[in-house]
Structures are given as structure tokens and as C-alpha cells.
Write a protein that holds these residues in place. Structure first.
Motif, PDB file in Angstrom:
ATOM      1  N   VAL A   1      35.304  -0.119 -64.505  1.00 16.34           N
ATOM      2  CA  VAL A   1      36.164  -1.054 -63.780  1.00 16.34           C
ATOM      3  C   VAL A   1      37.544  -0.432 -63.632  1.00 16.34           C
ATOM      4  O   VAL A   1      38.165  -0.036 -64.619  1.00 16.34           O
ATOM      5  CB  VAL A   1      36.280  -2.401 -64.533  1.00 16.34           C
ATOM      6  CG1 VAL A   1      37.153  -3.373 -63.740  1.00 16.34           C
ATOM      7  CG2 VAL A   1      34.897  -2.982 -64.778  1.00 16.34           C
ATOM      8  N   ASP A   2      37.991  -0.305 -62.389  1.00 18.94           N
ATOM      9  CA  ASP A   2      39.306   0.308 -62.164  1.00 18.94           C
ATOM     10  C   ASP A   2      40.166  -0.598 -61.298  1.00 18.94           C
ATOM     11  O   ASP A   2      40.043  -0.615 -60.082  1.00 18.94           O
ATOM     12  CB  ASP A   2      39.152   1.680 -61.509  1.00 18.94           C
ATOM     13  CG  ASP A   2      40.468   2.430 -61.462  1.00 18.94           C
ATOM     14  OD1 ASP A   2      41.499   1.840 -61.863  1.00 18.94           O
ATOM     15  OD2 ASP A   2      40.475   3.602 -61.050  1.00 18.94           O
ATOM     16  N   ALA A   3      41.022  -1.398 -61.945  1.00 19.84           N
ATOM     17  CA  ALA A   3      41.943  -2.274 -61.208  1.00 19.84           C
ATOM     18  C   ALA A   3      43.370  -1.772 -61.330  1.00 19.84           C
ATOM     19  O   ALA A   3      44.327  -2.518 -61.134  1.00 19.84           O
ATOM     20  CB  ALA A   3      41.827  -3.704 -61.747  1.00 19.84           C
ATOM     21  N   ARG A   4      43.484  -0.480 -61.659  1.00 16.91           N
ATOM     22  CA  ARG A   4      44.848   0.068 -61.830  1.00 16.91           C
ATOM     23  C   ARG A   4      45.572   0.100 -60.487  1.00 16.91           C
ATOM     24  O   ARG A   4      44.972   0.478 -59.467  1.00 16.91           O
ATOM     25  CB  ARG A   4      44.765   1.499 -62.390  1.00 16.91           C
ATOM     26  CG  ARG A   4      44.170   1.589 -63.773  1.00 16.91           C
ATOM     27  CD  ARG A   4      44.002   3.026 -64.196  1.00 16.91           C
ATOM     28  NE  ARG A   4      43.089   3.748 -63.320  1.00 16.91           N
ATOM     29  CZ  ARG A   4      42.860   5.051 -63.419  1.00 16.91           C
ATOM     30  NH1 ARG A   4      43.462   5.774 -64.345  1.00 16.91           N
ATOM     31  NH2 ARG A   4      42.019   5.656 -62.595  1.00 16.91           N
ATOM     32  N   PRO A   5      46.844  -0.287 -60.485  1.00 19.57           N
ATOM     33  CA  PRO A   5      47.597  -0.220 -59.221  1.00 19.57           C
ATOM     34  C   PRO A   5      47.718   1.228 -58.744  1.00 19.57           C
ATOM     35  O   PRO A   5      47.902   2.140 -59.545  1.00 19.57           O
ATOM     36  CB  PRO A   5      48.966  -0.798 -59.574  1.00 19.57           C
ATOM     37  CG  PRO A   5      49.024  -0.881 -61.046  1.00 19.57           C
ATOM     38  CD  PRO A   5      47.636  -0.829 -61.582  1.00 19.57           C
ATOM     39  N   ILE A   6      47.571   1.401 -57.432  1.00 21.44           N
ATOM     40  CA  ILE A   6      47.711   2.729 -56.838  1.00 21.44           C
ATOM     41  C   ILE A   6      49.081   2.817 -56.185  1.00 21.44           C
ATOM     42  O   ILE A   6      49.475   1.919 -55.429  1.00 21.44           O
ATOM     43  CB  ILE A   6      46.584   2.973 -55.820  1.00 21.44           C
ATOM     44  CG1 ILE A   6      45.262   3.120 -56.586  1.00 21.44           C
ATOM     45  CG2 ILE A   6      46.857   4.213 -54.980  1.00 21.44           C
ATOM     46  CD1 ILE A   6      44.045   3.193 -55.707  1.00 21.44           C
TER      47      ILE A   6
ATOM     48  N   TYR B   1      53.248  -0.176 -63.390  1.00 22.82           N
ATOM     49  CA  TYR B   1      52.170   0.106 -64.347  1.00 22.82           C
ATOM     50  C   TYR B   1      51.602  -1.200 -64.918  1.00 22.82           C
ATOM     51  O   TYR B   1      52.337  -2.111 -65.283  1.00 22.82           O
ATOM     52  CB  TYR B   1      52.701   0.975 -65.489  1.00 22.82           C
ATOM     53  CG  TYR B   1      51.688   1.180 -66.590  1.00 22.82           C
ATOM     54  CD1 TYR B   1      50.579   1.985 -66.384  1.00 22.82           C
ATOM     55  CD2 TYR B   1      51.829   0.551 -67.828  1.00 22.82           C
ATOM     56  CE1 TYR B   1      49.633   2.166 -67.379  1.00 22.82           C
ATOM     57  CE2 TYR B   1      50.896   0.728 -68.831  1.00 22.82           C
ATOM     58  CZ  TYR B   1      49.800   1.535 -68.602  1.00 22.82           C
ATOM     59  OH  TYR B   1      48.856   1.700 -69.580  1.00 22.82           O
ATOM     60  N   ASP B   2      50.266  -1.264 -64.982  1.00 24.90           N
ATOM     61  CA  ASP B   2      49.578  -2.469 -65.474  1.00 24.90           C
ATOM     62  C   ASP B   2      48.775  -2.095 -66.728  1.00 24.90           C
ATOM     63  O   ASP B   2      47.722  -1.458 -66.647  1.00 24.90           O
ATOM     64  CB  ASP B   2      48.638  -2.986 -64.368  1.00 24.90           C
ATOM     65  CG  ASP B   2      47.925  -4.280 -64.788  1.00 24.90           C
ATOM     66  OD1 ASP B   2      47.801  -4.531 -66.010  1.00 24.90           O
ATOM     67  OD2 ASP B   2      47.495  -5.021 -63.883  1.00 24.90           O
ATOM     68  N   GLU B   3      49.312  -2.506 -67.854  1.00 29.44           N
ATOM     69  CA  GLU B   3      48.720  -2.133 -69.150  1.00 29.44           C
ATOM     70  C   GLU B   3      47.265  -2.601 -69.251  1.00 29.44           C
ATOM     71  O   GLU B   3      46.364  -1.845 -69.630  1.00 29.44           O
ATOM     72  CB  GLU B   3      49.549  -2.767 -70.293  1.00 29.44           C
ATOM     73  CG  GLU B   3      49.091  -2.360 -71.695  1.00 29.44           C
ATOM     74  CD  GLU B   3      49.859  -1.138 -72.215  1.00 29.44           C
ATOM     75  OE1 GLU B   3      51.104  -1.190 -72.199  1.00 29.44           O
ATOM     76  OE2 GLU B   3      49.206  -0.155 -72.616  1.00 29.44           O
ATOM     77  N   ALA B   4      47.035  -3.866 -68.873  1.00 29.47           N
ATOM     78  CA  ALA B   4      45.691  -4.441 -69.029  1.00 29.47           C
ATOM     79  C   ALA B   4      44.679  -3.682 -68.172  1.00 29.47           C
ATOM     80  O   ALA B   4      43.587  -3.319 -68.630  1.00 29.47           O
ATOM     81  CB  ALA B   4      45.718  -5.921 -68.645  1.00 29.47           C
ATOM     82  N   ALA B   5      45.071  -3.405 -66.924  1.00 30.45           N
ATOM     83  CA  ALA B   5      44.145  -2.713 -66.028  1.00 30.45           C
ATOM     84  C   ALA B   5      43.852  -1.309 -66.533  1.00 30.45           C
ATOM     85  O   ALA B   5      42.733  -0.807 -66.440  1.00 30.45           O
ATOM     86  CB  ALA B   5      44.742  -2.655 -64.620  1.00 30.45           C
ATOM     87  N   ASP B   6      44.899  -0.655 -67.059  1.00 31.26           N
ATOM     88  CA  ASP B   6      44.724   0.709 -67.549  1.00 31.26           C
ATOM     89  C   ASP B   6      43.784   0.720 -68.758  1.00 31.26           C
ATOM     90  O   ASP B   6      42.872   1.547 -68.848  1.00 31.26           O
ATOM     91  CB  ASP B   6      46.095   1.287 -67.929  1.00 31.26           C
ATOM     92  CG  ASP B   6      46.039   2.779 -68.205  1.00 31.26           C
ATOM     93  OD1 ASP B   6      45.147   3.455 -67.640  1.00 31.26           O
ATOM     94  OD2 ASP B   6      46.879   3.273 -68.977  1.00 31.26           O
ATOM     95  N   THR B   7      43.997  -0.223 -69.675  1.00 27.68           N
ATOM     96  CA  THR B   7      43.147  -0.322 -70.863  1.00 27.68           C
ATOM     97  C   THR B   7      41.699  -0.600 -70.466  1.00 27.68           C
ATOM     98  O   THR B   7      40.768   0.035 -70.962  1.00 27.68           O
ATOM     99  CB  THR B   7      43.666  -1.447 -71.779  1.00 27.68           C
ATOM    100  OG1 THR B   7      45.047  -1.206 -72.042  1.00 27.68           O
ATOM    101  CG2 THR B   7      42.890  -1.495 -73.079  1.00 27.68           C
ATOM    102  N   GLU B   8      41.551  -1.551 -69.537  1.00 27.59           N
ATOM    103  CA  GLU B   8      40.208  -1.895 -69.080  1.00 27.59           C
ATOM    104  C   GLU B   8      39.511  -0.675 -68.477  1.00 27.59           C
ATOM    105  O   GLU B   8      38.334  -0.409 -68.731  1.00 27.59           O
ATOM    106  CB  GLU B   8      40.297  -3.011 -68.038  1.00 27.59           C
ATOM    107  CG  GLU B   8      38.946  -3.491 -67.540  1.00 27.59           C
ATOM    108  CD  GLU B   8      39.079  -4.514 -66.406  1.00 27.59           C
ATOM    109  OE1 GLU B   8      38.325  -5.492 -66.416  1.00 27.59           O
ATOM    110  OE2 GLU B   8      39.963  -4.314 -65.534  1.00 27.59           O
TER     111      GLU B   8
END
Length: 571
Positions: A102-107, A68-75
Motif C-alpha cells: 500500500v503506497d499512499a505517500r504524497p508525491i 511528508y505523511d508519517e502514517a502513509a510512509d509507515t504503512e
RNA sequence: GGGGGAGUAGCUCAAUGGUAGAGCAACGGCCUUUUAAGCCGCAGGUUCAGGGUUCGAAUCCCUGCUCCCCUACCA
């Protein structure tokens, strides 16, 4: 062609029979299983194979959670919010002119067994379990998941295996969740699962159906995995000390190396009655004779005796032999090995202190193990020395122990001493403190080298110790006997005085004596009960809990299908 | 081997001689941030097996099967 058509006719016929059988069986299928079969057909109706297929690029549930990537999720949440807001404010603008999402959340792509599900209509929540995580949440929304996946989510039963793929996000309550874009079946669970919170409780069912126990009670899987890790660490430890692993016969013409009732079997090709080994000792020593200096075997031993919480008819011992060592060498090796295993077990289970819980006890493996001699412990417990036979007899009589056998002859002094030792002295060992008891009476240890200088003592001693932890005997070690004449004499003594029944499985091992005549180096030998070590380090109450498939009496229905016993059974 | 306890719905458990129940699971319906989800509805039983006592047995008695605990035996 004719042949082929005949074959296919035959096949069709067989298929018909199968269908009939299946129909007959269906009448008896429980309604809950029947419902699950219907759900399975509905999954087929969606175009899925309910039994799944190869899946590459899977993460474990624990890995997915950690990805889980907090920054990407927030963004992603912020830009989605801004996009929607802008669209509300300027409904006529084309999407391309609005602030982009912008969606850089890890899949992640994960597989697991469904242990919980909550259907909110257009949003279905699943909790998956695997060997790394008891519960990992998947959200399957009508908006974001593909249509088949969403329909599948509605058809799942608890216990099914599924594969989900999607970005990681956090819910309002802060739980890391895979927000699925696809969901596929991996396998169907046709058997109704146990109560979802409590898991499978009935001990009998837990051991008989370990596969259910394991997924419904994750601690079971953790304990079995801990066992694997400890066995592997044990091998590494020994290999670091230049020991090599060997494999010696399980099928033996005479089961030696311990005093226990063996299991018997028969070999057709050689018309040979064989027994399953009760210990690997005599073969391992033969390897020392041949020139292997340091050997060990992880030996499955079979003993035809009772079952209780520390005895299973087949159990695993570690046996180690070191040429030019003695029982003290084995003591140093054992203490180092068990301490290292304890450290690994502690870190595996997230225990930071030195003290490992075992039931009510806290056992400290870090500080040096206690050492006390047999005589010291005896004297401490009884108040007189092992050689004081008058008091030994008195104490036995005072405690109501038998001092004469059935035919009226007096029981040998040494057995009285040992009776007192086991009944009175052993229980005084602090179970929370790993303790070596050293220097046992020689007559209790026929395969051990007598302790030099004690031959003329009232009770001659042998170079043997026994390790006690948590109130259990973990294993003995010896300075091995390598004088063939003394060995032959000990075999003869053992055979003398055994009754007819015992003589069927005690024997004089001529070849072993011959091996000693060839010359075995002086050596230390060790045997450790690995099941019991896993019990201690995994805080498990019974040996059954550390065996994947402990011995269980067959259920009456299954027993009827087995062959009748060949000969007389015991008693 | 001896003593004690248990076996009831798929699971976990109630019902101490008087209509076999609950929670979870299931089934039907509603629900897009739940998490032991919630709400409405519905269904599910050879009370381990066999025999006995009784007007009446899940319950009492006998026999058998299985498990658990204690104890004994066991290098």
C-alpha cells in the motif's frame, strides 16, 4: 527566393564566425568549466535539454518537506516488508495472491540547485536548495528512478538546477527525502561553485557576483527577501493610514531638498544639464499645495559623496508628508511603523523575544521609544546649556575643535554648538534604545518651521526631531515651513557664503517658493533611511549587505572599456 | 585624505630567504539509506601586476591595482 538564399548564406557565414569564436574562446576556458561543458553534452546525449523547460505543479522545498505523511510512509514500509516476507515464504505464489503493497505517500515535484551530492553507485543522493530551504534531500536509486533520470544524476555538477519528482519517505536517520521516480535538468551551472560548506567568503566577490553569493550563502537571499517584506509592510502600514504613494522626478534641473553634492547628467533632446535627485522633498510638498493630503514616496536618492558602511551613493529613503500634521504627528507615525516592521522582522527570523539583535546590541522596539530634547541631551552630556556661549567656546577649544575658519574669522556659534552636540552628546544616546532627539536649533534646519515662542531665545529652535537607533541616524522629521517669504529668505541665506564650487549645485528654487505662495497647508514631513532600517532589523553590519547590488568600483579590466570621464573629477 | 592588514590551485587557507602544500571541489575506479558519505588512485600554480635586492624571492625593497579594518570628511 533569391533574397532568402542570400540571407541564409549570410547566416551560415555568421555561424561559421561564431564557431570560430567559440573555438578560440574554448582554448581559454578553464579546465573545470570545460569538464562541466562536457557533462552538459552528455546530458544532451541522454535526450534532455540541459536548460530545461516549463514545469508545472512545483512545490517549494519547504512545502515538500512539510508534505511528508508519517502514517502513509509507515504503512508503505510495513506493507512492503510484509509483501517481501510473504514472497520469500511462498516463492511460487503469484504476486496477486501476496499481501499488497500500500503506497499512499504524497508525491511531490520540486526544483532546486544542487548543493551537495553523494554517489553510492546504484544510489545517488542530492541535496537541493531554494529560497525556502537550505537543503532538501533527493534520493535517486537505480531501482526506483527512471533510467534517464538515474544517468542524469551521475552527470550532475554542484550548482546545477534540477527538477525531481517522487514520493516522500524518511531515511534510516529520519531525514525527509524525496525518493525520485523522475529527475530532469533545469539549467547547467558552468562556473565552478565556491567551497561547499563555507560558501563564498571574499566580500568583494560576494558583492560583485551576488548571484553566486545568494545561492551559496542563503542568508544573503534571506536578507534581501526580508528587505522586500519590510518594504511591502511599510507600504501597507502607510496605506492603512490613508497615505498614497506617488512618484516624482529623479531627473531635476536643480537638485534640492537636502544639502548634498548631486550627480550630473545631460539630456540630449533639450540640450539640458540635469542632476539626479538628492531628495524628493520639494516635489512632494508641491503635491500638498495641489491638494493631496497624505503622500509618500519610496525615493531612490543619489548623492555624490563618500562610501562607507552606512552610505551608498544611491540609497532608498521613505519620505512622508501629511497635511495638517506636524512633527509630533510624524513621531507617532514613525514609532508605530518601525515597531510594526520590527514585529514582522522578528517573526520572519524566528525571534520571539522583544529584543532584536544588532551586532552586540539587543534593541527593544516594543517599549516606547526614548524622547529627549536637543538641549536636554546637550546639557546632560556637556554640563552646561546650549546658550552658554562662553562655555561652548571653552569646551570646543579644550577639545581641540576649530573655532576659526581658514581665513581667521570666527566660526558661527551654532556650528560650535552642533560640533559639540555631534561629538559629545550624540554618542551618549543609548544605541540599544530607539531615541527621538527633539527640537533642533532653527539655524540647522532651513526648511523647518521655527518653534513658536523660541524666536527670542539665545538659540531659537525648530520643530524637528531626529531618530537614532543602534548608533545610526535613521531619519529626521519636521513641521514643514510653509511661509513663502521665510522660505525665500532661507534659500538666500543658504546661498550666501557658499563657495563657487558649491554654488554650481545650490540654487534658489523660484518655482518652489511660488508653490508656497499658492499656499501649502501646515504639514508634518518625515524622511527615513530604509536601508538602515533593514540593516537594523535584519542584523546586517553594512549597507552593502542590504542592497542587492551595492556600488562597486569597476575592476581594472572593465574600467578600461568605459568611456573616459567627461570633465575634471574631484580633487 | 591618514594609519594598519590582506591578495598563493575553482573555493577556504598553509608555507617568515632554500624543492609551493592541505582540505573541499574536479577527474578515474569501487559501493543501494548516505548526509561535511567512505575507500583507492590521479591531476590541478603567471604565488595580484611590474620592477629591484640576492647564488636563490610567495617571503625582503620600490611602484601600481584591488579588497578589508580603523580614522577623517559627508544634512
Amino acid at each position: 527566393m533569391r533574397v532568402r538564399s542570400r540571407v541564409s548564406e549570410q547566416t551560415e557565414q555568421q555561424n561559421d564566425e561564431v564557431v570560430l569564436d567559440a573555438q578560440e574562446a574554448a582554448a581559454e576556458i578553464h579546465r573545470l568549466e570545460q569538464q562541466r561543458r562536457e557533462n552538459r553534452e552528455a546530458v544532451r546525449g541522454l535526450g534532455f535539454n540541459p536548460y530545461g523547460q516549463r514545469a508545472d505543479g512545483l512545490m517549494t522545498l519547504a512545502q515538500a518537506h512539510d508534505a511528508y505523511d508519517e502514517a502513509a510512509d509507515t504503512e508503505n514500509k510495513d506493507t512492503t516488508q510484509a509483501h517481501k516476507q510473504a514472497k520469500r515464504d511462498n516463492p511460487d505464489l503469484p504476486d496477486a495472491d501476496l499481501p499488497p503493497v500500500v503506497d499512499a505517500r504524497p508525491i511531490v515535484r520540486v526544483a532546486g540547485r544542487v548543493v551537495l551530492s553523494r554517489d553510492n553507485g546504484k544510489l545517488v543522493w542530492l541535496n537541493l536548495r531554494d529560497h525556502t530551504s537550505d537543503s532538501f534531500q533527493i534520493a535517486i536509486s537505480k531501482r526506483d528512478c527512471d533510467e534517464n533520470g538515474f544517468q542524469l544524476a551521475k552527470l550532475l555538477d554542484n550548482g546545477d538546477l534540477v527538477i525531481a519528482q517522487g514520493p516522500l519517505t524518511k531515511t534510516k536517520t529520519g531525514e525527509v527525502t524525496c525518493w525520485a521516480s523522475t529527475l530532469e535538468p533545469a539549467s547547467k551551472c558552468l562556473v565552478p561553485p565556491p567551497e561547499k560548506r563555507l560558501g563564498l567568503q571574499d566580500p568583494d566577490m560576494r558583492y560583485r557576483q551576488r548571484y553566486v553569493d545568494m545561492w551559496s550563502n542563503p542568508d544573503t537571499t534571506r536578507t534581501l527577501l526580508l528587505r522586500s517584506k519590510l518594504m511591502s509592510a511599510m507600504r501597507r502600514h502607510l496605506e492603512r493610514h490613508d497615505f498614497v504613494e506617488v512618484e516624482t522626478p529623479v531627473l531635476q534641473t536643480q537638485a534640492g531638498g537636502a544639502a548634498a553634492r548631486p550627480f550630473f547628467t545631460h539630456m540630449n533632446a533639450l540640450h539640458l544639464d540635469l542632476s539626479l535627485r538628492i531628495a524628493p522633498e520639494l516635489y512632494l510638498k508641491r503635491l500638498l499645495v495641489g491638494g493631496m493630503p497624505r503622500v509618500f514616496e519610496v525615493s531612490r536618492n543619489f548623492r555624490n559623496e563618500g562610501l562607507d558602511k552606512s552610505h551608498n551613493p544611491e540609497f532608498t529613503s521613505l519620505e512622508v508628508y501629511q497635511a495638517y500634521g506636524n512633527y509630533e504627528t510624524m513621531l507617532e507615525l514613525t514609532e508605530g511603523l518601525i515597531r510594526e516592521l520590527a514585529q514582522i522582522a522578528a517573526s520572519e527570523q524566528g525571534i520571539s523575544s522583544n529584543a532584536m539583535p544588532f551586532g552586540e546590541l539587543l534593541i527593544d522596539y516594543e517599549q516606547p521609544f526614548e524622547r529627549i530634547t536637543y538641549s536636554e541631551l546637550f546639557e546632560k552630556a556637556l554640563g552646561f546649556s546650549v546658550g552658554d556661549m562662553e562655555k561652548v567656546r571653552g569646551a570646543c577649544e579644550a577639545r581641540g575643535f576649530k573655532t576659526k575658519s581658514e581665513d581667521g574669522t570666527a566660526i558661527a556659534d551654532i556650528f560650535l554648538i552642533n560640533e559639540l552636540f555631534e561629538e559629545v552628546a550624540e554618542p551618549m544616546i543609548d544605541p540599544a534604545r530607539p531615541t527621538f532627539v527633539l527640537d533642533y536649533p532653527a539655524s540647522l534646519s532651513p526648511l523647518t518651521r521655527p518653534k513658536p515662542g523660541t524666536e527670542q531665545d539665545p538659540v531659537p529652535l525648530a520643530d524637528r526631531w531626529d531618530l537614532f537607533i543602534g548608533g545610526m541616524e535613521i531619519g529626521p522629521a519636521y513641521t514643514e515651513l510653509n511661509d513663502p517669504d521665510v522660505q525665500a529668505q532661507k534659500f538666500r541665506e543658504q546661498l550666501a557664503g557658499v563657495d563657487d564650487e558649491e554654488s554650481t549645485f545650490r540654487s534658489f528654487d523660484e518655482d518652489f517658493v511660488n508653490a508656497l505662495k499658492v499656499g501649502m497647508p501646515p504639514a508634518g514631513g518625515l524622511g527615513l533611511g530604509m536601508d538602515r532600517i533593514v540593516m537594523l532589523l535584519g542584523n546586517q553590519r553594512t549597507i552593502r549587505d542590504v542592497l542587492p547590488f551595492p556600488m562597486m568600483k569597476p575592476l581594472a579590466s572593465a574600467a578600461g572599456q568605459q568611456d573616459a570621464p567627461q570633465g575634471e573629477t574631484d580633487e
